[in-house]
Design a protein around this motif. Structure first.
Motif, PDB file in Angstrom:
ATOM      1  N   VAL A  37      -7.556   2.316  -3.958  1.00 29.00           N
ATOM      2  CA  VAL A  37      -8.648   2.362  -2.995  1.00 29.00           C
ATOM      3  C   VAL A  37      -9.326   3.715  -3.117  1.00 29.00           C
ATOM      4  CG1 VAL A  37      -9.298   2.162  -0.581  1.00 29.00           C
ATOM      5  CG2 VAL A  37      -7.393   0.818  -1.462  1.00 29.00           C
ATOM      6  N   THR A  38     -10.614   3.718  -3.390  1.00 25.77           N
ATOM      7  CA  THR A  38     -11.389   4.941  -3.563  1.00 25.77           C
ATOM      8  C   THR A  38     -12.589   4.917  -2.620  1.00 25.77           C
ATOM      9  OG1 THR A  38     -12.728   4.000  -5.333  1.00 25.77           O
ATOM     10  CG2 THR A  38     -10.676   5.091  -5.978  1.00 25.77           C
ATOM     11  N   THR A  39     -13.276   6.066  -2.614  1.00 33.02           N
ATOM     12  CA  THR A  39     -14.492   6.142  -1.788  1.00 33.02           C
ATOM     13  C   THR A  39     -15.535   5.129  -2.255  1.00 33.02           C
ATOM     14  OG1 THR A  39     -14.067   8.487  -1.394  1.00 33.02           O
ATOM     15  CG2 THR A  39     -16.303   7.695  -0.999  1.00 33.02           C
TER      16      THR A  39
ATOM     17  N   VAL B  85       0.852  -1.183   0.000  1.00 31.22           N
ATOM     18  CA  VAL B  85       0.000   0.000   0.000  1.00 31.22           C
ATOM     19  C   VAL B  85       0.892   1.239   0.000  1.00 31.22           C
ATOM     20  CG1 VAL B  85      -1.857   1.233   1.164  1.00 31.22           C
ATOM     21  CG2 VAL B  85      -1.758  -1.263   1.270  1.00 31.22           C
ATOM     22  N   GLN B  86       0.642   2.148  -0.952  1.00 31.78           N
ATOM     23  CA  GLN B  86       1.442   3.352  -1.078  1.00 31.78           C
ATOM     24  C   GLN B  86       0.669   4.555  -0.544  1.00 31.78           C
ATOM     25  OE1 GLN B  86       2.830   3.691  -5.095  1.00 31.78           O
ATOM     26  NE2 GLN B  86       3.785   1.660  -5.117  1.00 31.78           N
ATOM     27  N   ALA B  87       1.381   5.686  -0.438  1.00 32.59           N
ATOM     28  CA  ALA B  87       0.789   6.872   0.181  1.00 32.59           C
ATOM     29  C   ALA B  87      -0.346   7.454  -0.635  1.00 32.59           C
ATOM     30  CB  ALA B  87       1.875   7.934   0.409  1.00 32.59           C
ATOM     31  N   ASP B  88      -0.336   7.244  -1.970  1.00 32.24           N
ATOM     32  CA  ASP B  88      -1.413   7.775  -2.807  1.00 32.24           C
ATOM     33  C   ASP B  88      -2.605   6.832  -2.888  1.00 32.24           C
ATOM     34  OD1 ASP B  88      -0.154   5.800  -4.181  1.00 32.24           O
ATOM     35  OD2 ASP B  88      -0.006   6.885  -6.086  1.00 32.24           O
ATOM     36  N   LEU B  89      -2.694   5.898  -1.943  1.00 28.27           N
ATOM     37  CA  LEU B  89      -3.799   4.941  -1.828  1.00 28.27           C
ATOM     38  C   LEU B  89      -3.844   3.934  -2.977  1.00 28.27           C
ATOM     39  CD1 LEU B  89      -6.734   7.156  -0.498  1.00 28.27           C
ATOM     40  CD2 LEU B  89      -4.890   6.042   0.754  1.00 28.27           C
ATOM     41  N   THR B  90      -2.698   3.717  -3.640  1.00 29.01           N
ATOM     42  CA  THR B  90      -2.600   2.658  -4.635  1.00 29.01           C
ATOM     43  C   THR B  90      -2.075   1.398  -3.962  1.00 29.01           C
ATOM     44  OG1 THR B  90      -0.387   3.417  -5.252  1.00 29.01           O
ATOM     45  CG2 THR B  90      -2.245   4.227  -6.558  1.00 29.01           C
ATOM     46  N   VAL B  91      -2.533   0.262  -4.467  1.00 32.10           N
ATOM     47  CA  VAL B  91      -2.146  -1.042  -3.934  1.00 32.10           C
ATOM     48  C   VAL B  91      -1.442  -1.806  -5.053  1.00 32.10           C
ATOM     49  CG1 VAL B  91      -2.980  -3.198  -2.943  1.00 32.10           C
ATOM     50  CG2 VAL B  91      -4.097  -1.054  -2.359  1.00 32.10           C
ATOM     51  N   VAL B  92      -0.196  -2.169  -4.830  1.00 31.18           N
ATOM     52  CA  VAL B  92       0.619  -2.876  -5.816  1.00 31.18           C
ATOM     53  C   VAL B  92       0.744  -4.327  -5.377  1.00 31.18           C
ATOM     54  CG1 VAL B  92       2.836  -2.992  -7.001  1.00 31.18           C
ATOM     55  CG2 VAL B  92       1.871  -0.773  -6.358  1.00 31.18           C
TER      56      VAL B  92
ATOM     57  N   VAL C  91     -12.529  -4.397  -2.442  1.00 25.79           N
ATOM     58  CA  VAL C  91     -12.114  -3.205  -1.702  1.00 25.79           C
ATOM     59  C   VAL C  91     -11.351  -2.197  -2.552  1.00 25.79           C
ATOM     60  CG1 VAL C  91     -11.981  -4.565   0.408  1.00 25.79           C
ATOM     61  CG2 VAL C  91      -9.918  -4.237  -0.946  1.00 25.79           C
ATOM     62  N   ALA C  92     -11.008  -2.513  -3.823  1.00 29.71           N
ATOM     63  CA  ALA C  92     -10.193  -1.598  -4.622  1.00 29.71           C
ATOM     64  C   ALA C  92     -10.616  -1.677  -6.078  1.00 29.71           C
ATOM     65  CB  ALA C  92      -8.703  -1.927  -4.474  1.00 29.71           C
ATOM     66  N   GLU C  93     -10.202  -0.650  -6.827  1.00 26.87           N
ATOM     67  CA  GLU C  93     -10.472  -0.561  -8.254  1.00 26.87           C
ATOM     68  C   GLU C  93      -9.222  -0.986  -9.011  1.00 26.87           C
ATOM     69  OE1 GLU C  93     -13.371   0.095  -9.326  1.00 26.87           O
ATOM     70  OE2 GLU C  93     -14.363   1.053  -7.624  1.00 26.87           O
ATOM     71  N   HIS C  94      -9.400  -1.885  -9.988  1.00 32.25           N
ATOM     72  CA  HIS C  94      -8.262  -2.356 -10.777  1.00 32.25           C
ATOM     73  C   HIS C  94      -7.875  -1.302 -11.799  1.00 32.25           C
ATOM     74  CE1 HIS C  94      -6.129  -4.785 -13.851  1.00 32.25           C
ATOM     75  NE2 HIS C  94      -5.716  -5.453 -12.798  1.00 32.25           N
ATOM     76  N   GLU C  95      -6.567  -0.972 -11.850  1.00 36.09           N
ATOM     77  CA  GLU C  95      -6.088   0.071 -12.767  1.00 36.09           C
ATOM     78  C   GLU C  95      -5.225  -0.489 -13.884  1.00 36.09           C
ATOM     79  OE1 GLU C  95      -4.170   3.277 -10.735  1.00 36.09           O
ATOM     80  OE2 GLU C  95      -6.064   4.225 -10.189  1.00 36.09           O
ATOM     81  N   SER C  96      -4.296  -1.372 -13.593  1.00 39.18           N
ATOM     82  CA  SER C  96      -3.412  -1.894 -14.629  1.00 39.18           C
ATOM     83  C   SER C  96      -3.003  -3.307 -14.250  1.00 39.18           C
ATOM     84  CB  SER C  96      -2.173  -1.011 -14.804  1.00 39.18           C
ATOM     85  OG  SER C  96      -1.382  -1.008 -13.624  1.00 39.18           O
TER      86      SER C  96
ATOM     87  N   GLY D 134      -3.893   8.198   5.619  1.00 37.70           N
ATOM     88  CA  GLY D 134      -5.001   8.649   4.784  1.00 37.70           C
ATOM     89  C   GLY D 134      -5.963   7.536   4.448  1.00 37.70           C
ATOM     90  N   LEU D 135      -5.457   6.307   4.317  1.00 40.96           N
ATOM     91  CA  LEU D 135      -6.342   5.180   4.029  1.00 40.96           C
ATOM     92  C   LEU D 135      -7.238   4.878   5.229  1.00 40.96           C
ATOM     93  CD1 LEU D 135      -7.270   2.870   2.232  1.00 40.96           C
ATOM     94  CD2 LEU D 135      -5.317   1.528   3.026  1.00 40.96           C
ATOM     95  N   SER D 136      -6.666   4.947   6.447  1.00 42.76           N
ATOM     96  CA  SER D 136      -7.483   4.707   7.646  1.00 42.76           C
ATOM     97  C   SER D 136      -8.558   5.768   7.788  1.00 42.76           C
ATOM     98  CB  SER D 136      -6.589   4.683   8.883  1.00 42.76           C
ATOM     99  OG  SER D 136      -5.607   3.658   8.770  1.00 42.76           O
ATOM    100  N   TYR D 137      -8.198   7.078   7.512  1.00 45.35           N
ATOM    101  CA  TYR D 137      -9.196   8.137   7.586  1.00 45.35           C
ATOM    102  C   TYR D 137     -10.295   7.930   6.542  1.00 45.35           C
ATOM    103  CZ  TYR D 137      -6.158  10.793  10.733  1.00 45.35           C
ATOM    104  OH  TYR D 137      -5.404  11.189  11.791  1.00 45.35           O
ATOM    105  N   LEU D 138      -9.921   7.477   5.348  1.00 39.27           N
ATOM    106  CA  LEU D 138     -10.910   7.269   4.285  1.00 39.27           C
ATOM    107  C   LEU D 138     -11.908   6.187   4.694  1.00 39.27           C
ATOM    108  CD1 LEU D 138     -11.969   7.731   1.387  1.00 39.27           C
ATOM    109  CD2 LEU D 138     -10.305   6.028   0.611  1.00 39.27           C
ATOM    110  N   VAL D 139     -11.411   5.102   5.241  1.00 39.76           N
ATOM    111  CA  VAL D 139     -12.299   4.016   5.651  1.00 39.76           C
ATOM    112  C   VAL D 139     -13.253   4.483   6.751  1.00 39.76           C
ATOM    113  CG1 VAL D 139     -12.377   1.725   6.710  1.00 39.76           C
ATOM    114  CG2 VAL D 139     -10.681   2.220   4.933  1.00 39.76           C
ATOM    115  N   ASP D 140     -12.728   5.234   7.737  1.00 37.47           N
ATOM    116  CA  ASP D 140     -13.578   5.676   8.843  1.00 37.47           C
ATOM    117  C   ASP D 140     -14.625   6.685   8.379  1.00 37.47           C
ATOM    118  OD1 ASP D 140     -12.197   4.049  10.567  1.00 37.47           O
ATOM    119  OD2 ASP D 140     -10.787   5.613  11.184  1.00 37.47           O
TER     120      ASP D 140
END
Length: 821
Positions: free
Chosen positions: A566-568, A529-536, A552-557, A599-605
């Motif tokens: 990870v988005t709203t 998990v990276q700071a920009d909420l991307t999951v590799v 829980v996430a949107e597939h990008e590539s 930021g990911l924890s805040y987004l989930v809450d």
């Protein structure tokens, strides 16, 4: 010819006849009654055509040599005459190769008899009327052409005087086949006083020679066979064809081995790596296609199949072109991953306007398997499906477009075409990547009768194999070779006809799956998990991780490392699926190899705090009334507890059940409800008459035709024994003594049913062995050597001499009875 061939079969040992049945399995479907029936079937047009379809080009040429060297009077030839004709060309083959081809033809009984008097079975001339691609003799075509051909010097002069364009036509016909179609007007001479308006022969220095075909017909080098509005067909006489083949020999160029592949070989490791990478893409795109169908099913056209608009919509969604999407669609359907859902609730049919295409229950099982196992299921379905995907997008006979899953794309020969192309690649050394033209040349030599006219289908097989990862860099992969060997192992199928020891039953992966697993990267169970909420995901995710990320996430590539975000909306989707905020926090902590960003924890809450503020539900029906006391009575009525009424307002009750059930329950309880529409108006309707759904009559059902069985040698020897017994019974019936009133009166068979009963009565008294001919329950004739025990009440009870079992025969089914000599 038939009698001579049957007599030859009778002189052979059982092992030779069993070997014939093993090489030509169609001869035992059904089992012939005797040797004469076997001989007739072996010379039939259909059986001979099947045998010729499996022969290579050189063996067919040797068969043509046997036909060309036949004695006109006796019809026989000799191996030495065949050898002399085959080695008469400028590049003669080795005598051992010629003799080997003759032995193959004798094993198939396309040639039979001793080497000094070989005979060609009669069906060969019917299946292949043109010997070695040559036409008929000129004497059989036209007397004027025969007069030219009988003078060799005149024939050479006429041939040398032919214009270059006419000579080109002769060369094409001399290569075979010797017949051609003439366009309208090509054989018509110009009217009197008019010049020939046909274009000049530019190859002949610009001199106007008119129609080259008309020139050839007028000079008797071609014979006109039919005329249709100035056109028709022409045939090249055999004498002209032999003269044109003077540089290559009467049989044409002879090649004892397949053509060589000139393309430099590739490294086997590179081939496997390229193919393994393509298998990952195929599985990923197939999964994306099925997910798109699950989100928005494709309707089935009334004419069958999926429409062009839906195909293009799915192709845009997964980022592929229409042709590749159609291939994945057809393969997924053949693999049982997608199917039709009937929306009307009536009897399901294959096609209809009220049907949709969406994933089946097998899709969930497929997703849970490993990557190699998922690919193997797709590859096996592609190899076995009777669909030619290359036809999708083309026009049918009625000028309508052929759509995906439509009946117009059905081709029964599609599996055989795939097997033949991949078999040619498997016969080459590993890493050999021939061009499509070289593959077509190999197929044309290996089985010219099957390959003729199927060049387009064979090119499509090569393209589809590359798209599915069966081949890599143009060469067959190691796991593809193993998969093809598993499907083509006839000995294993014969040893295990019931599939009791199949790999699917044992639960162990196949050798192809194990080989592909070794090439694919190991699945991972974690992500970064990276700071920009991307999951590799650093590799292919295992099924459990892939299922969690889809929620829980949107597939990008995709690629070697998949990227998700990870988005709203994705967090809200996870909460809708049943996850809580604590579950999501625990999921990211367990799966992530990097610290979870704040930021990911805040987004989930934040999303979890707003989730569930509004409640939405559904109701099957409602009851409203201005009389609140009446609604209170209805809600408190014990007889209506099953409807589970809930009060939303003082004048409204709702129930999860449908309106019709609620109306029936209320009326049974003594109330008088009235249905209303969306506008509040009362709805009064006459009850509909119910009818049972239509059923398909049993007589209208069809079964797939059964293929010729591949029987092991012990079974074939048993079949030969049965044929021998039937032949013995037929011979005994022909020379059996005539029995009248229990006494013998000279030689002769028992022709009538009464004579057969008299023979059986005598056998019961003497306890003698007797051959009984009868018609079984399937209408087939059979015979059995038995010892009669008793006869009465319309039945004969007799003991089989060989098995010592008691059999019962209906007397009206007995056709003959002959005492054993």
């Amino acid at each position: 010819m038939t009698t001579s061939f049957a007599d030859h079969l009778r002189t052979l040992p059982d092992e030779s006849l069993a070997a014939l049945l093993q090489l030509r399995p169609d001869l035992v479907v059904p089992v012939p009654a005797d040797v004469s029936a076997l001989a007739i079937r072996a010379q039939s047009r259909v059986s001979v055509a099947r045998a010729l379809d499996g022969l290579d080009q050189f063996t067919l040429q040797i068969l043509d040599a046997a036909r060309l060297t036949r004695d006109p009077e006796s019809g026989g030839t000799a191996t030495e005459a065949i050898l002399a004709l085959a080695t008469s060309g400028p590049h003669p083959p080795a005598p051992a190769a010629v003799r080997g081809a003759v032995n193959r033809l004798r094993a198939l009984f396309l040639l039979y008899g001793p080497e000094h008097d070989l005979r060609v079975v009669g069906g060969v001339d019917e299946v292949s009327p043109y010997l070695a691609g040559l036409g008929r003799p000129a004497a059989e075509l036209d007397p004027r052409a025969a007069a030219v051909c009988t003078d060799p010097a005149k024939l050479r002069r006429t041939l040398l005087a032919a214009p270059p364009s006419a000579r080109a036509i002769l060369d094409r016909l001399a290569a075979g086949p010797p017949v051609g179609t003439v366009p309208p007007g090509a054989l018509e001479a110009p009217a009197t006083g008019e010049e020939d308006v046909l274009p000049p022969d530019l190859v002949n220095g610009g001199a106007a020679t008119g129609s080259p075909i008309r020139w050839l017909v007028e000079h008797r080098l071609l014979v006109r066979m039919s005329a249709v509005k100035g056109g028709g067909s022409v045939e090249l006489p055999r004498e002209v064809g032999l003269l044109l083949r003077r540089d290559t020999g009467p049989l044409g160029p002879l090649r004892t081995t397949p053509p060589e592949v000139s393309t430099p070989p590739r490294e086997a490791k590179s081939v496997d790596s390229a193919g393994a990478g393509q298998t990952m893409e195929v599985v990923r795109h197939t999964e994306a296609l099925l997910e798109a169908l699950a989100a928005e099913p494709a309707p089935v056209l009334r004419s069958g199949g999926v429409g062009v608009r839906d195909l293009r919509r799915l192709a845009r969604g997964i980022g592929l072109d229409d042709a590749t999407t159609a291939l994945l669609f057809e393969v997924a359907y053949a693999a049982g991953l997608v199917g039709e859902l009937d929306l009307t609730g009536s009897v399901t049919t294959r096609y209809g306007g009220d049907q949709q295409i969406l994933p089946t229950g097998g899709y969930e099982v497929w997703r849970a398997a490993s990557l190699a196992q998922r690919w193997e299921q797709l590859a096996r379905a592609w190899l076995m499906m009777t669909r030619q995907v290359g036809l999708v997008g083309q026009r049918d006979d009625r000028d309508r477009p052929i759509s995906v899953l439509s009946a117009e794309a059905e081709r029964a020969g599609a599996p055989a075409a795939r097997r033949s192309v991949l078999a040619e690649l498997a016969d080459l050394p590993p890493g050999t990547a021939p061009t499509p033209e070289e593959v077509l040349e190999l197929l044309d030599w290996r089985a010219p009768r099957r390959a003729r006219g199927r060049e387009t289908a064979h090119r499509e097989v090569l393209a589809e194999a590359a798209q599915l990862g069966v081949t890599g860099l143009g060469a067959l992969t190691s796991y593809g070779r193993l998969l093809l060997a598993e499907l083509s192992d006839a000995d294993e199928r014969a040893a295990d006809p019931l599939g009791l020891h199949s790999e699917a039953e044992s639960g162990e992966p196949s050798t192809a799956v194990r080989a592909l697993d070794a090439l694919l990267p190991a699945p991972v169970d974690h992500f970064l998990v990276q700071a920009d909420l991307t999951v590799v995901v650093p590799g292919p995710p295992d099924p459990a991780l892939a299922g969690e990320l889809d929620v829980v996430a949107e597939h990008e590539s995709a690629g070697g490392a998949s990227v998700y975000r990870v988005t709203t909306a994705s967090v809200r989707r996870a909460l809708d699926a049943g996850y809580s905020a604590d579950d999501l926090h625990a999921l990211f902590r367990r799966r992530s190899r990097t610290p979870v960003p704040q930021g990911l924890s805040y987004l989930v809450d934040d999303v979890a705090r707003k989730h569930g503020g509004l409640r939405v539900g559904s109701a099957g029906g409602y009851v409203r009334s201005d009389d609140e006391a009446l609604l209170t009575e209805v809600q408190a009525d014990k007889r209506l507890e099953a409807l589970a009424f809930r009060r939303l307002a003082p004048t409204v009750l709702i129930t999860p059940y449908q309106v019709n059930r609620m109306l029936t329950a209320l009326r049974d309880a003594g109330y008088a409800p009235v249905a209303e529409d969306a506008g509040g108006a009362a709805v009064l309707a006459r009850p509909k008459t119910r009818r049972a759904p239509a059923r398909v009559h049993a007589a209208g059902r069809t079964l797939d035709p059964l293929a010729a069985p591949r029987l092991p040698m012990p079974r074939l020897l048993g079949v030969v024994e049965q044929i021998r017994r039937g032949d013995a019974a037929a011979r005994a019936a022909r020379r059996a003594p005539e029995v009248v009133r229990g006494t013998r009166k000279g030689p002769g068979p028992a022709h009538t049913h009464s004579d057969a009963l008299a023979v059986l009565q005598q056998a019961v008294r003497d306890k003698a062995l007797v051959w009984v001919g009868y018609v079984d329950a399937h209408g087939a004739t059979a015979s059995r050597l038995v010892r009669p025990v008793s006869m009465g009440a319309g039945y004969l009870r007799a003991e089989d001499e060989r098995t010592e079992m008691l059999h019962t025969f209906a007397l009206h089914r007995i056709t003959a009875a002959v005492l054993e000599d």
